[in-house]
Design a protein around this motif. Structure first.
Motif, PDB file in Angstrom:
ATOM      1  N   THR A  75       0.833  -1.207   0.000  1.00 10.81           N
ATOM      2  CA  THR A  75       0.000   0.000   0.000  1.00 10.81           C
ATOM      3  C   THR A  75       0.866   1.255   0.000  1.00 10.81           C
ATOM      4  O   THR A  75       0.575   2.212  -0.721  1.00 10.81           O
ATOM      5  CB  THR A  75      -0.960   0.000   1.217  1.00 10.81           C
ATOM      6  N   MET A  76       1.941   1.245   0.784  1.00  6.00           N
ATOM      7  CA  MET A  76       2.864   2.393   0.803  1.00  6.00           C
ATOM      8  C   MET A  76       3.403   2.674  -0.593  1.00  6.00           C
ATOM      9  O   MET A  76       3.411   3.819  -1.047  1.00  6.00           O
ATOM     10  CB  MET A  76       4.054   2.115   1.724  1.00  6.00           C
ATOM     11  N   VAL A  77       3.853   1.636  -1.260  1.00  3.90           N
ATOM     12  CA  VAL A  77       4.440   1.793  -2.595  1.00  3.90           C
ATOM     13  C   VAL A  77       3.383   2.289  -3.579  1.00  3.90           C
ATOM     14  O   VAL A  77       3.660   3.154  -4.414  1.00  3.90           O
ATOM     15  CB  VAL A  77       5.110   0.481  -3.067  1.00  3.90           C
ATOM     16  N   LYS A  78       2.163   1.790  -3.462  1.00  3.53           N
ATOM     17  CA  LYS A  78       1.078   2.265  -4.341  1.00  3.53           C
ATOM     18  C   LYS A  78       0.798   3.745  -4.087  1.00  3.53           C
ATOM     19  O   LYS A  78       0.617   4.521  -5.030  1.00  3.53           O
ATOM     20  CB  LYS A  78      -0.183   1.419  -4.143  1.00  3.53           C
ATOM     21  N   ILE A  79       0.791   4.157  -2.826  1.00  2.00           N
ATOM     22  CA  ILE A  79       0.601   5.578  -2.501  1.00  2.00           C
ATOM     23  C   ILE A  79       1.753   6.402  -3.076  1.00  2.00           C
ATOM     24  O   ILE A  79       1.551   7.462  -3.670  1.00  2.00           O
ATOM     25  CB  ILE A  79       0.474   5.783  -0.976  1.00  2.00           C
ATOM     26  N   LEU A  80       2.978   5.902  -2.918  1.00  2.00           N
ATOM     27  CA  LEU A  80       4.158   6.622  -3.406  1.00  2.00           C
ATOM     28  C   LEU A  80       4.239   6.663  -4.932  1.00  2.00           C
ATOM     29  O   LEU A  80       4.988   7.461  -5.494  1.00  2.00           O
ATOM     30  CB  LEU A  80       5.439   6.011  -2.830  1.00  2.00           C
ATOM     31  N   ASP A  81       3.442   5.830  -5.577  1.00  6.59           N
ATOM     32  CA  ASP A  81       3.399   5.841  -7.036  1.00  6.59           C
ATOM     33  C   ASP A  81       2.882   7.184  -7.557  1.00  6.59           C
ATOM     34  O   ASP A  81       3.256   7.623  -8.634  1.00  6.59           O
ATOM     35  CB  ASP A  81       2.521   4.689  -7.534  1.00  6.59           C
ATOM     36  N   SER A  82       2.032   7.847  -6.777  1.00  6.68           N
ATOM     37  CA  SER A  82       1.475   9.121  -7.240  1.00  6.68           C
ATOM     38  C   SER A  82       1.687  10.277  -6.255  1.00  6.68           C
ATOM     39  O   SER A  82       1.329  11.402  -6.558  1.00  6.68           O
ATOM     40  CB  SER A  82      -0.020   8.967  -7.544  1.00  6.68           C
ATOM     41  N   ASN A  83       2.249   9.991  -5.083  1.00  6.60           N
ATOM     42  CA  ASN A  83       2.446  11.029  -4.063  1.00  6.60           C
ATOM     43  C   ASN A  83       3.723  10.767  -3.277  1.00  6.60           C
ATOM     44  O   ASN A  83       4.052   9.626  -3.007  1.00  6.60           O
ATOM     45  CB  ASN A  83       1.293  11.019  -3.048  1.00  6.60           C
ATOM     46  N   TYR A  97      14.505  -1.860 -10.364  1.00  9.18           N
ATOM     47  CA  TYR A  97      13.232  -2.505 -10.028  1.00  9.18           C
ATOM     48  C   TYR A  97      12.025  -1.694 -10.467  1.00  9.18           C
ATOM     49  O   TYR A  97      10.909  -2.191 -10.435  1.00  9.18           O
ATOM     50  CB  TYR A  97      13.112  -2.714  -8.516  1.00  9.18           C
ATOM     51  N   TYR A  98      12.232  -0.430 -10.818  1.00 11.50           N
ATOM     52  CA  TYR A  98      11.094   0.448 -11.082  1.00 11.50           C
ATOM     53  C   TYR A  98      10.140  -0.089 -12.156  1.00 11.50           C
ATOM     54  O   TYR A  98       8.936  -0.158 -11.922  1.00 11.50           O
ATOM     55  CB  TYR A  98      11.559   1.868 -11.401  1.00 11.50           C
ATOM     56  N   PRO A  99      10.642  -0.510 -13.338  1.00  9.69           N
ATOM     57  CA  PRO A  99       9.694  -1.025 -14.354  1.00  9.69           C
ATOM     58  C   PRO A  99       8.906  -2.239 -13.849  1.00  9.69           C
ATOM     59  O   PRO A  99       7.702  -2.354 -14.090  1.00  9.69           O
ATOM     60  CB  PRO A  99      10.605  -1.394 -15.535  1.00  9.69           C
ATOM     61  N   PHE A 100       9.567  -3.108 -13.122  1.00 12.79           N
ATOM     62  CA  PHE A 100       8.931  -4.298 -12.559  1.00 12.79           C
ATOM     63  C   PHE A 100       7.855  -3.888 -11.546  1.00 12.79           C
ATOM     64  O   PHE A 100       6.721  -4.382 -11.586  1.00 12.79           O
ATOM     65  CB  PHE A 100      10.011  -5.176 -11.902  1.00 12.79           C
ATOM     66  N   THR A 101       8.226  -2.970 -10.676  1.00  9.71           N
ATOM     67  CA  THR A 101       7.289  -2.472  -9.663  1.00  9.71           C
ATOM     68  C   THR A 101       6.095  -1.800 -10.330  1.00  9.71           C
ATOM     69  O   THR A 101       4.948  -2.021  -9.946  1.00  9.71           O
ATOM     70  CB  THR A 101       8.002  -1.485  -8.718  1.00  9.71           C
ATOM     71  N   GLN A 102       6.352  -0.979 -11.357  1.00  4.87           N
ATOM     72  CA  GLN A 102       5.281  -0.305 -12.082  1.00  4.87           C
ATOM     73  C   GLN A 102       4.302  -1.295 -12.692  1.00  4.87           C
ATOM     74  O   GLN A 102       3.098  -1.086 -12.655  1.00  4.87           O
ATOM     75  CB  GLN A 102       5.858   0.584 -13.192  1.00  4.87           C
ATOM     76  N   ASP A 103       4.834  -2.365 -13.256  1.00  2.00           N
ATOM     77  CA  ASP A 103       3.972  -3.388 -13.847  1.00  2.00           C
ATOM     78  C   ASP A 103       3.027  -3.986 -12.797  1.00  2.00           C
ATOM     79  O   ASP A 103       1.862  -4.256 -13.086  1.00  2.00           O
ATOM     80  CB  ASP A 103       4.799  -4.512 -14.491  1.00  2.00           C
ATOM     81  N   LEU A 104       3.524  -4.174 -11.587  1.00  4.59           N
ATOM     82  CA  LEU A 104       2.682  -4.704 -10.508  1.00  4.59           C
ATOM     83  C   LEU A 104       1.640  -3.673 -10.058  1.00  4.59           C
ATOM     84  O   LEU A 104       0.472  -3.992  -9.891  1.00  4.59           O
ATOM     85  CB  LEU A 104       3.550  -5.094  -9.304  1.00  4.59           C
ATOM     86  N   LEU A 105       2.100  -2.432  -9.879  1.00  4.77           N
ATOM     87  CA  LEU A 105       1.230  -1.394  -9.328  1.00  4.77           C
ATOM     88  C   LEU A 105       0.046  -1.052 -10.221  1.00  4.77           C
ATOM     89  O   LEU A 105      -1.009  -0.681  -9.724  1.00  4.77           O
ATOM     90  CB  LEU A 105       2.043  -0.127  -9.024  1.00  4.77           C
ATOM     91  N   LYS A 106       0.224  -1.197 -11.522  1.00  8.30           N
ATOM     92  CA  LYS A 106      -0.873  -0.819 -12.420  1.00  8.30           C
ATOM     93  C   LYS A 106      -2.089  -1.738 -12.275  1.00  8.30           C
ATOM     94  O   LYS A 106      -3.171  -1.403 -12.711  1.00  8.30           O
ATOM     95  CB  LYS A 106      -0.394  -0.756 -13.878  1.00  8.30           C
ATOM     96  N   HIS A 107      -1.907  -2.868 -11.595  1.00  6.64           N
ATOM     97  CA  HIS A 107      -3.014  -3.803 -11.377  1.00  6.64           C
ATOM     98  C   HIS A 107      -3.740  -3.550 -10.048  1.00  6.64           C
ATOM     99  O   HIS A 107      -4.697  -4.258  -9.745  1.00  6.64           O
ATOM    100  CB  HIS A 107      -2.500  -5.246 -11.404  1.00  6.64           C
TER     101      HIS A 107
END
Length: 114
Positions: free
Chosen positions: A25-33, A83-93
């Motif tokens: 959840t932290m990483v998802k929040i940090l994806d946009s803030n 790891y960013y592209p990998f993380t991004q691929d996960l977060l978009k779901h």
């Protein structure tokens, strides 16, 4: 178009870190803030040492980075990480978590570092 790949062991490390709901959840929040630890303390209703431990694990892995703004340390996704592209691929779901910060702002608990 070249697809970025990471080693299987590194992918397993990232997945293990993000397998924790709080860190995910932290990483998802940090994806946009960008956020401060104290904001995460309010969002997750948990102790500052526990939140700091989660953030440290993400930072040690290179998933997040910190920036000092006056007395505050602000955390953001490390977009330069391998790891960013990998993380991004996960977060978009995942569902957007911005509402959690909106709720903080409504309560007057969102940090303003300006």
């Amino acid at each position: 178009m070249e697809v970025s790949t990471i080693e299987l062991e590194k992918a397993a490390t990232v997945l293990k870190l993000l397998g924790d709901k709080t860190r995910l959840t932290m990483v998802k929040i940090l994806d946009s803030n960008d956020c401060c630890v104290c904001e995460f303390v309010e969002i997750f209703k948990t102790s500052q040492p526990a939140i700091s431990q989660h953030v440290r694990k993400l930072k040690d892995a290179g998933i997040v980075r910190e920036t000092r703004k006056g007395q505050w340390i602000i955390y953001s996704l490390n977009r330069d990480s391998d790891y960013y592209p990998f993380t991004q691929d996960l977060l978009k779901h995942l569902p957007n978590q911005d509402y959690k910060l909106f709720e903080l702002a409504e309560q007057g608990l969102r940090i303003s570092c300006d």
